[in-house]
Design a protein around this motif. Structure first.
Motif, PDB file in Angstrom:
ATOM      1  N   SER A 110      62.333   5.869  46.513  1.00  0.00           N
ATOM      2  CA  SER A 110      63.440   4.514  46.179  1.00  0.00           C
ATOM      3  C   SER A 110      62.892   3.632  45.145  1.00  0.00           C
ATOM      4  O   SER A 110      63.871   2.827  45.064  1.00  0.00           O
ATOM      5  CB  SER A 110      63.612   4.044  47.890  1.00  0.00           C
ATOM      6  OG  SER A 110      63.745   4.513  48.510  1.00  0.00           O
ATOM      7  N   GLY A 111      62.150   3.570  44.614  1.00  0.00           N
ATOM      8  CA  GLY A 111      61.358   2.933  43.455  1.00  0.00           C
ATOM      9  C   GLY A 111      62.822   2.595  42.974  1.00  0.00           C
ATOM     10  O   GLY A 111      63.474   1.182  42.306  1.00  0.00           O
ATOM     11  N   PRO A 112      62.751   3.366  42.578  1.00  0.00           N
ATOM     12  CA  PRO A 112      63.977   3.435  41.011  1.00  0.00           C
ATOM     13  C   PRO A 112      65.268   2.292  41.581  1.00  0.00           C
ATOM     14  O   PRO A 112      66.001   1.773  40.769  1.00  0.00           O
ATOM     15  CB  PRO A 112      64.579   4.858  40.407  1.00  0.00           C
ATOM     16  CG  PRO A 112      63.619   5.485  40.997  1.00  0.00           C
ATOM     17  CD  PRO A 112      63.007   4.788  42.612  1.00  0.00           C
ATOM     18  N   LEU A 132      56.128  -3.668  35.593  1.00  0.00           N
ATOM     19  CA  LEU A 132      57.372  -4.228  36.970  1.00  0.00           C
ATOM     20  C   LEU A 132      57.010  -3.087  37.414  1.00  0.00           C
ATOM     21  O   LEU A 132      57.449  -2.360  36.715  1.00  0.00           O
ATOM     22  CB  LEU A 132      57.970  -4.923  36.851  1.00  0.00           C
ATOM     23  CG  LEU A 132      59.281  -5.114  38.244  1.00  0.00           C
ATOM     24  CD1 LEU A 132      58.223  -6.288  38.789  1.00  0.00           C
ATOM     25  CD2 LEU A 132      61.005  -5.609  36.917  1.00  0.00           C
ATOM     26  N   LYS A 133      56.660  -2.703  38.434  1.00  0.00           N
ATOM     27  CA  LYS A 133      56.730  -0.827  38.781  1.00  0.00           C
ATOM     28  C   LYS A 133      56.841  -1.067  40.772  1.00  0.00           C
ATOM     29  O   LYS A 133      56.722  -1.667  40.960  1.00  0.00           O
ATOM     30  CB  LYS A 133      54.817  -1.265  38.934  1.00  0.00           C
ATOM     31  CG  LYS A 133      54.351   0.302  39.397  1.00  0.00           C
ATOM     32  CD  LYS A 133      53.196   0.480  39.628  1.00  0.00           C
ATOM     33  CE  LYS A 133      52.708   1.512  41.000  1.00  0.00           C
ATOM     34  NZ  LYS A 133      52.963   1.243  41.716  1.00  0.00           N
ATOM     35  N   GLY A 134      57.732   0.500  40.436  1.00  0.00           N
ATOM     36  CA  GLY A 134      58.056   0.690  41.711  1.00  0.00           C
ATOM     37  C   GLY A 134      57.723   1.097  42.750  1.00  0.00           C
ATOM     38  O   GLY A 134      56.064   1.940  42.133  1.00  0.00           O
ATOM     39  N   PRO A 135      57.145   1.925  43.738  1.00  0.00           N
ATOM     40  CA  PRO A 135      56.484   2.520  44.066  1.00  0.00           C
ATOM     41  C   PRO A 135      56.478   3.748  44.462  1.00  0.00           C
ATOM     42  O   PRO A 135      57.303   4.309  43.866  1.00  0.00           O
ATOM     43  CB  PRO A 135      56.817   1.868  45.763  1.00  0.00           C
ATOM     44  CG  PRO A 135      58.322   1.859  46.032  1.00  0.00           C
ATOM     45  CD  PRO A 135      58.509   1.119  44.302  1.00  0.00           C
ATOM     46  N   VAL A 136      55.160   4.485  44.091  1.00  0.00           N
ATOM     47  CA  VAL A 136      55.074   6.074  43.549  1.00  0.00           C
ATOM     48  C   VAL A 136      54.405   6.579  44.485  1.00  0.00           C
ATOM     49  O   VAL A 136      53.211   6.116  45.562  1.00  0.00           O
ATOM     50  CB  VAL A 136      54.070   6.288  42.420  1.00  0.00           C
ATOM     51  CG1 VAL A 136      53.828   7.262  42.363  1.00  0.00           C
ATOM     52  CG2 VAL A 136      54.580   5.227  41.009  1.00  0.00           C
TER      53      VAL A 136
END
Ligand code: NAD
Length: 333
Positions: free
Chosen positions: A13-15, A66-70
Motif C-alpha cells: 500500500s506504500g505507493p 519521503l518514503k513509503g513502507p517496504v
C-alpha cells in the motif's frame, strides 16, 4: 528556490499513501522537485538488491527523502531495507509523535507524546548468528557515542518544541552494562537541561503506566528495540498505525515515513489511511524550514478528522484514500 526530495513509494500500500502525501505537499505551494527512487523486493530481480545504489545516491545528494513502507520477509530472505538505510546514513534519531486528534476513535483523549528512539544500535542492529544447530545468539551492542547523541537529541528536541519532560526508558535493573550505561548517560545529560523535568522508567512497568496514564508522558527516549515496541504501543493509544508519522534524522540526511508497514492485506483497494504518510510529509516540511506549510497540513488533518464526514475505514468511515486526501487538500488554509 525549490527543494529536491527523494521520493520512495515503497510497495504494497506504500505507493497509495505516498501519492496522497505528495499531492498534499504540492497543494501547500512549497516548491519541491521529486526525484523518484525505488526500494524493496521488486528491485532484487532488476538490480540484484532491494536497495539499489541509485536510491542511495539520490538520498545522499538530496539529504531528504519521503518514503513509503517496504515489505520485509520474516525469518529468512533479505535484510530490512529500513535498517540498511538507517545504517548507511547513520539516521540515529527516530522521532515518532503520537497525538490524539478529536474525532478519532480511541480509548484516550489529550495524549501528546513523542518517542525518540535510538535507531542504529542495540539488539535491533541484528548482529546475530547460529551457535551450532540448536542455539542462536544475538548481540546487544550499545555505545557511549550512540547513547549520548540520542539522549542529547531528545533534550534538544524537548527544548525546541516547548516540551516539559523527558523520560529515559530502560531495563537497567537486569542489563546493567548496556541499559545501565544508557541510564547513567541520561542522568548526566539531564543535568545540562534544568528547565526540562527528567525521570526514568523500567520499560515493562512503563508500558503498564502508558496504558493506564498516558497523559503522564511527554518525550520518551529509548534504546532501539524498546523504542520500536513502545512507539507502536503509543500508536495504538491514539487510534492506530494509520495515524502516526515518523522522522529518521541523521547528520547527513533525513528520511520521513509512516510507521505502519506495507499493509499487503488492503493494497490496491483504495482503503488505506494516508494520514500517517501525510503527517510524515508535514514533518519533512518542518525539517526543510517550511513551518507554516507543515502546520497548515496538520490543521487540515485535524479539521477533516474532527468533522468526521470523510474518513477512511480504519477511522470508522467509508471514504477512499483519494477522497480523504481530497478533503485534506480542500481544508488547507
Ligand atoms: P502493517 O502495518 O503493514 O499492517 C498491520 C495491520 O494494520 C494490517 O491489517 C493493515 O491493513 C493495517 N494498517 C496498517 N497501516 C494502515 C493504514 N495506514 N490504514 C489502514 N490500515 C492500516 O504491518 P505488518 O502486516 O506487520 O507488516 C507488513 C509488511 O510491512 C511486513 O513485511 C513488514 O516487515 C513491513 N513493514 C515495513 C515498515 C517500513 O517500511 N517502514 C514498517 C513496518 C512493517
Amino acid at each position: 528556490m525549490s527543494y529536491t526530495v527523494t521520493l520512495i513509494p515503497g510497495d504494497g500500500s506504500g505507493p497509495e499513501v505516498i501519492a496522497a502525501a505528495k499531492r498534499v505537499v504540492e497543494a501547500t505551494g512549497v516548491p519541491i522537485v521529486w526525484e523518484q527512487a525505488e526500494a524493496g523486493a521488486a528491485m532484487i530481480e532488476a538490480c540484484g538488491t532491494p536497495l539499489p545504489e541509485e536510491t542511495i545516491a539520490s538520498i545522499r545528494k538530496n539529504k531528504v527523502a519521503l518514503k513509503g513502507p517496504v515489505t520485509t520477509p520474516v525469518g529468512t530472505g533479505f535484510r530490512s531495507v529500513n535498517v540498511e538505510m538507517r545504517k548507511r546514513f547513520d539516521l540515529y534519531a527516530n522521532v515518532r509523535p503520537a497525538k490524539t486528534y478529536p474525532g478519532v476513535i480511541s480509548r484516550y483523549e489529550n495524549i501528546d507524546l513523542v518517542v525518540v528512539r535510538e535507531n542504529t544500535e542495540d539488539l535491533y542492529a541484528g548482529i546475530e548468528h547460529m551457535v551450532g544447530e540448536d542455539a542462536a545468539e544475538s548481540i546487544k551492542l550499545i555505545t557511549r557515542k550512540g547513547c549520548e547523541r540520542i539522549i542529547r537529541y531528545a533534550f534538544e528536541f524537548a527544548v525546541r518544541e516547548g516540551r516539559k519532560k523527558v523520560t529515559a526508558v530502560h531495563k537497567a535493573n537486569i542489563m546493567k552494562c548496556t541499559d545501565g550505561m544508557f541510564l547513567n548517560i541520561a542522568r548526566e545529560i539531564a543535568k545540562e537541561y534544568p528547565q526540562i523535568e527528567f525521570n526514568d522508567s523500567i520499560v515493562d512497568a512503563m508500558c503498564m503506566r502508558l496504558v493506564m496514564h498516558p497523559e503522564d508522558y511527554d518525550v520518551l527516549v529509548c534504546p532501539n528495540l524498546y523504542g520500536d515496541i513502545v512507539s507502536d504501543l503509543c500508536a495504538g493509544l491514539v487510534g492506530g498505525l494509520g495515524l502516526t508519522p515518523s522522522a529518521n534524522i541523521g547528520v547527513d540526511g533525513a528520511i520521513f515515513e509512516p510507521i505502519h508497514g506495507s499493509a499487503p492485506d488492503i493494497a490496491g483497494q483504495h482503503k488505506i489511511n494516508p494520514t500517517a504518510a501525510i503527517l510524515s510529509a508535514s514533518m519533512m516540511l518542518a525539517h526543510l524550514g517550511e513551518a507554516k506549510a507543515a502546520a497548515s497540513i496538520e490543521k487540515a488533518i485535524i479539521k477533516v478528522i474532527g468533522e468526521g464526514k470523510i474518513l477512511t475505514q480504519d477511522m470508522g468511515g467509508s471514504a477512499s484514500t483519494e477522497a480523504f486526501t481530497d478533503a485534506v487538500i480542500a481544508a488547507l488554509a
